[in-house]
Write an enzyme that holds these catalytic residues in place. Sequence first.
Site, PDB file in Angstrom:
ATOM      1  N   ASP A  40      40.903  41.674  37.207  1.00 62.23           N
ATOM      2  CA  ASP A  40      39.783  41.029  37.908  1.00 62.23           C
ATOM      3  C   ASP A  40      38.702  42.043  38.284  1.00 62.23           C
ATOM      4  O   ASP A  40      37.529  41.685  38.420  1.00 62.23           O
ATOM      5  CB  ASP A  40      40.280  40.330  39.180  1.00 62.23           C
ATOM      6  N   GLU A  41      39.111  43.294  38.443  1.00 58.20           N
ATOM      7  CA  GLU A  41      38.159  44.337  38.827  1.00 58.20           C
ATOM      8  C   GLU A  41      37.783  45.228  37.642  1.00 58.20           C
ATOM      9  O   GLU A  41      37.362  46.372  37.817  1.00 58.20           O
ATOM     10  CB  GLU A  41      38.776  45.165  39.969  1.00 58.20           C
ATOM     11  N   SER A  42      37.962  44.673  36.433  1.00 57.06           N
ATOM     12  CA  SER A  42      37.527  45.303  35.165  1.00 57.06           C
ATOM     13  C   SER A  42      38.345  46.512  34.738  1.00 57.06           C
ATOM     14  O   SER A  42      37.920  47.255  33.860  1.00 57.06           O
ATOM     15  CB  SER A  42      36.036  45.701  35.244  1.00 57.06           C
TER      16      SER A  42
ATOM     17  N   ARG B  26      43.390  51.819  35.663  1.00 59.34           N
ATOM     18  CA  ARG B  26      43.972  52.460  36.841  1.00 59.34           C
ATOM     19  C   ARG B  26      45.491  52.516  36.630  1.00 59.34           C
ATOM     20  O   ARG B  26      46.059  51.629  35.984  1.00 59.34           O
ATOM     21  CB  ARG B  26      43.637  51.677  38.110  1.00 59.34           C
TER      22      ARG B  26
END
Length: 446
Positions: free
Chosen positions: A380-382, A334
């Site tokens: 943490d959210e890949s 992201r």
Amino acid sequence: MPKEDCKYWDKCYQRNPTHLSKYNHPKKQEENEEEGKKVAPKRSASSHPGLKEEEKHTERVDKDKPDTSTLSMDMVNEEMAKGSYEAETEELHKEAMSNISGKNYMEILEKRIRLSVQKEYDNLCESNEFIRHKFLVEMPPDFYEFWKFVGSLKIDPAKPKDAGLEHLDKVFQLQLVGPFEFLAGKFHGAQLGEPGDYLRHWRFYYDPPEFQTIFVRRGTGIHYGYWRDVPQDKENLLIARNDSAKGCEFQLVAGNAFDAFLYYLEHDFVATPFSAGQLAGIKKAVPKYLSDNSLELAQLDRLQRERNKRVVAKTFHRAGIVVPFDRKTQLGYRPLAVSDSELKKMLAMLERKDVDNGAAKQAVLEKLQPVANAANIAVDESDFGSALELGIDMFCSGHKELHMLASSLLVPAYSMLSRPQFIAIAKAHMEQRSREVNLSIFEVLK
């Protein structure tokens, strides 16, 4: 009425008050009476009414005798528990004690350890496994083909290995470094270094872990090297160029070592009237060698097109980063919380001369903290690519004050991407990061 002497006299082990008051004992026994009470068993032999006086005494003596069977087993177990290290240490101790020169066993042990490490090193030098072991990567086929080409120049038959290196350096100011130096035999018999020394070998100031130097223009920051997005990559690698004197940006210039060499001759080498003929000759020698050996090498355009499809962010070095990314679910990367231009504005404060360095560092870190927090949440959210991008940007900024922040981002990113080799390279580089242009391990080990 005078007391009778105890028939056991100084051999008596009785502690019963009645017995002691009835019979005389040696003075020594009386002096040790208090001590004897402390170690006396909870129940004495006199508490057994069915035993005769002599039997009581015999039982007491037997109780105080050590259990030889138990001791023997304990000694055997202790001897079995000794490892080979303890046994060798004991042997070395005996050897040292008999050595009239006075050397102690630790010196001898350390010497043997050094010999063992040296033997392992010498064995590594016998195969190309040395490159993977010391540099943590493997080389592509075009690397070995280019080495054969250098050998085919036949500059000096008396120096079959390094004659080509010396010729390219002398005539074209081009140093073939890193793994090429291993093939030339320069690591054979060399002084041993620490693991980090090999990872820093010809690693220029702005070189990210993905980059490995193979060509250097002598005395300058201009260098070329293989670009690996994954440490295990050893096929169809792109070659990038950077001038460390000008900054952190890298340019992808070739799809193989031969084309990189020709690019260097065209863009970074300035011929003189004395070298013009040799320049023309070697430019012809390259395609001839490829033709004679029927070699078809990967080309820049194709490799770059394929890689561009997988690049998720350009970063400050402009070569881009590649991570697994699912375009449907948008999982894997992201964008950062700020743009590149905003990030550069934050970092600009570290370059201001009118601001105290400590205060500037604190102010910049405060501004960067929310950006770093967002990147860590992304991990943490890949979305591992976000932390990798910011970590690379912090490294490429060139500010050593940001090394700790860069490391805190790069380590988890590379770890989650299963690229531990890049963690080792990044840590070794940031430990001793240098702006020098002579970055050979052989200078360090002098």
